[in-house]
Design a protein around this motif. Sequence first.
Motif, mmCIF file in Angstrom:
data_model
loop_
_atom_site.group_PDB
_atom_site.id
_atom_site.type_symbol
_atom_site.label_atom_id
_atom_site.label_comp_id
_atom_site.label_asym_id
_atom_site.label_seq_id
_atom_site.Cartn_x
_atom_site.Cartn_y
_atom_site.Cartn_z
ATOM 1 N N UNK A 283 7.462 -104.502 2.907
ATOM 2 C CA UNK A 283 7.104 -104.655 1.492
ATOM 3 C C UNK A 283 5.580 -104.638 1.366
ATOM 4 N N UNK A 284 4.931 -105.311 2.299
ATOM 5 C CA UNK A 284 3.466 -105.302 2.303
ATOM 6 C C UNK A 284 2.971 -103.867 2.427
ATOM 7 N N UNK A 285 3.578 -103.126 3.366
ATOM 8 C CA UNK A 285 3.179 -101.734 3.557
ATOM 9 C C UNK A 285 3.347 -100.931 2.275
ATOM 10 N N UNK A 286 4.463 -101.184 1.597
ATOM 11 C CA UNK A 286 4.783 -100.392 0.414
ATOM 12 C C UNK A 286 3.752 -100.612 -0.688
ATOM 13 N N UNK A 287 3.161 -101.805 -0.705
ATOM 14 C CA UNK A 287 2.206 -102.103 -1.766
ATOM 15 C C UNK A 287 0.785 -101.686 -1.427
ATOM 16 N N UNK A 288 0.622 -101.230 -0.198
ATOM 17 C CA UNK A 288 -0.705 -100.813 0.233
ATOM 18 C C UNK A 288 -1.102 -99.511 -0.447
ATOM 19 N N UNK A 289 -2.380 -99.421 -0.762
ATOM 20 C CA UNK A 289 -2.876 -98.155 -1.305
ATOM 21 C C UNK A 289 -3.368 -97.309 -0.135
ATOM 22 N N UNK A 290 -2.937 -96.063 -0.115
ATOM 23 C CA UNK A 290 -3.336 -95.147 0.954
ATOM 24 C C UNK A 290 -4.197 -94.038 0.333
ATOM 25 N N UNK A 291 -5.329 -93.786 0.977
ATOM 26 C CA UNK A 291 -6.241 -92.755 0.477
ATOM 27 C C UNK A 291 -6.103 -91.480 1.311
ATOM 28 N N UNK A 292 -5.984 -90.367 0.605
ATOM 29 C CA UNK A 292 -5.911 -89.070 1.283
ATOM 30 C C UNK A 292 -6.927 -88.127 0.649
ATOM 31 N N UNK A 343 -16.626 -84.546 5.422
ATOM 32 C CA UNK A 343 -16.431 -83.724 6.609
ATOM 33 C C UNK A 343 -15.625 -82.464 6.257
ATOM 34 N N UNK A 344 -14.576 -82.665 5.469
ATOM 35 C CA UNK A 344 -13.696 -81.555 5.092
ATOM 36 C C UNK A 344 -14.438 -80.536 4.224
ATOM 37 N N UNK A 345 -15.321 -81.030 3.355
ATOM 38 C CA UNK A 345 -16.097 -80.129 2.488
ATOM 39 C C UNK A 345 -16.941 -79.151 3.315
ATOM 40 N N UNK A 346 -17.408 -79.642 4.458
ATOM 41 C CA UNK A 346 -18.218 -78.754 5.303
ATOM 42 C C UNK A 346 -17.352 -77.727 6.016
ATOM 43 N N UNK A 347 -16.036 -77.935 5.974
ATOM 44 C CA UNK A 347 -15.141 -76.997 6.666
ATOM 45 C C UNK A 347 -14.607 -75.909 5.722
ATOM 46 N N UNK A 348 -15.213 -75.782 4.569
ATOM 47 C CA UNK A 348 -14.820 -74.686 3.673
ATOM 48 C C UNK A 348 -13.966 -75.111 2.497
ATOM 49 N N UNK A 349 -13.689 -76.406 2.371
ATOM 50 C CA UNK A 349 -12.922 -76.863 1.210
ATOM 51 C C UNK A 349 -13.876 -77.629 0.277
ATOM 52 N N UNK A 350 -14.714 -76.862 -0.393
ATOM 53 C CA UNK A 350 -15.813 -77.439 -1.175
ATOM 54 C C UNK A 350 -15.320 -78.356 -2.290
ATOM 55 N N UNK A 351 -14.123 -78.081 -2.817
ATOM 56 C CA UNK A 351 -13.664 -78.881 -3.960
ATOM 57 C C UNK A 351 -12.738 -80.030 -3.548
ATOM 58 N N UNK A 352 -12.764 -80.381 -2.269
ATOM 59 C CA UNK A 352 -11.913 -81.484 -1.799
ATOM 60 C C UNK A 352 -12.322 -82.794 -2.467
ATOM 61 N N UNK A 353 -11.330 -83.655 -2.723
ATOM 62 C CA UNK A 353 -11.641 -84.964 -3.297
ATOM 63 C C UNK A 353 -10.608 -85.997 -2.831
ATOM 64 N N UNK A 354 -10.952 -87.261 -2.983
ATOM 65 C CA UNK A 354 -10.092 -88.337 -2.479
ATOM 66 C C UNK A 354 -9.069 -88.739 -3.550
ATOM 67 N N UNK A 355 -7.798 -88.886 -3.109
ATOM 68 C CA UNK A 355 -6.760 -89.351 -4.023
ATOM 69 C C UNK A 355 -6.086 -90.582 -3.419
ATOM 70 N N UNK A 356 -5.612 -91.473 -4.284
ATOM 71 C CA UNK A 356 -4.976 -92.707 -3.809
ATOM 72 C C UNK A 356 -3.484 -92.674 -4.101
ATOM 73 N N UNK A 357 -2.692 -93.211 -3.162
ATOM 74 C CA UNK A 357 -1.250 -93.254 -3.314
ATOM 75 C C UNK A 357 -0.740 -94.686 -3.128
#
Length: 363
Positions: A283-292, A343-357
């Motif tokens: 349950x604790x895990x389920x309430x955790x916010x994960x950033x991708x 780091x990812x932006x330097x790999x050619x994904x210039x419009x990458x951004x962080x999202x929370x789940x």
Amino acid sequence: MLKLRLNSEKRAILFFLILISNFIFSNDVKAQNKGKISTVVIDAGHGGKDPGAVGKKAKEKDITLSVAKMTGDYIKQHCPDVKVIYTRSNDTFVSLLRRAQIANEKNADLFISIHCNANASTQPCGVETFVMGEHRNVANLEVAKLENAAIMYEENAQEDYNNFNPNSTEAYIMLNFFQSEYKNASLTFAEHIQNQLVNRVGRKDRGVQQAGFLVLYKTAMPSVLVEIGFLSNPAEENFLNSKDGQTYIASALFRAFRDYKNAYEKENVTEGPAYENNNSNKIVDANKVIYKVQIESRSKKVDNPSQHYKGLNAIDFYEHNGQYKYTAGAFESKKEADEYCKDIKTKGYASAFVVAFKNGIRL
Ligand SMILES: [Zn+2]
């Protein structure tokens, strides 16, 4: 004569009952990892004092071990969320019963047993994938007899298999009663394997088949036994004994696993909270916010995400407004995700951004 028959019938019934009770017992453990393929057991056929089929140059036990390890390596590399377990990782003898036990103890989601075929004639060639079931022809029964004969090397075989005689056709009649609740899933996985070996590696198609294999009948999860070719056929023996041949076969087995996993997990996506309320830690895990880190949005799914987004970790996607949004990485802290995003932006994904789940739903 009559007495003898009754005895063998009684023994067969006893064997059947033991088989059923073991099977029912092992089912309880399962339900836990519903919806995810998180553990796979790879079983390299034979080993140690049991060489399996022997060709002019190669032994089955060596080829199966090599292909098993390569397959496991591919899975570890491309599916980091999957635990790979081997029934043997060196040249040792493991009983058929023990192999199934390992899979059950580890609560595996999938079991794949790797073997090479052999025939008295040098002509037959090709690949076939078996699931536990009733053999429809003599050829399939012969494959099962050949593989089950491995118990001749076991010390407690009589006890462990209730006097099962691997060479007696009658013995297989009882095995035919066996109906696994995982049969459909096993057939699906077997189709993926045949498809890969035939269409991508160009092996001759001997189809998805059924027969009574002792190594399969006690596993409490979808299980297959793949015969990757004939050591009795010189050309096929050369192929199987070569580094290239083994690489082709192992990568095909990996892709079959990945395709099965993806399809299974898509079908078993649970609505609402990702975790059941039966364990406080979860349950604790389920309430955790994960950033991708979201890398891009597409109208079509990517065929091979780990290949497509080579160099990025933990590729995942979610669907939104008919678009497939691909993400990389998974972090509990936003700071880490921000750094990975840079780091990812330097790999050619210039419009990458962080999202929370949270609970698998984007916030
Ligand atoms: Zn074998």
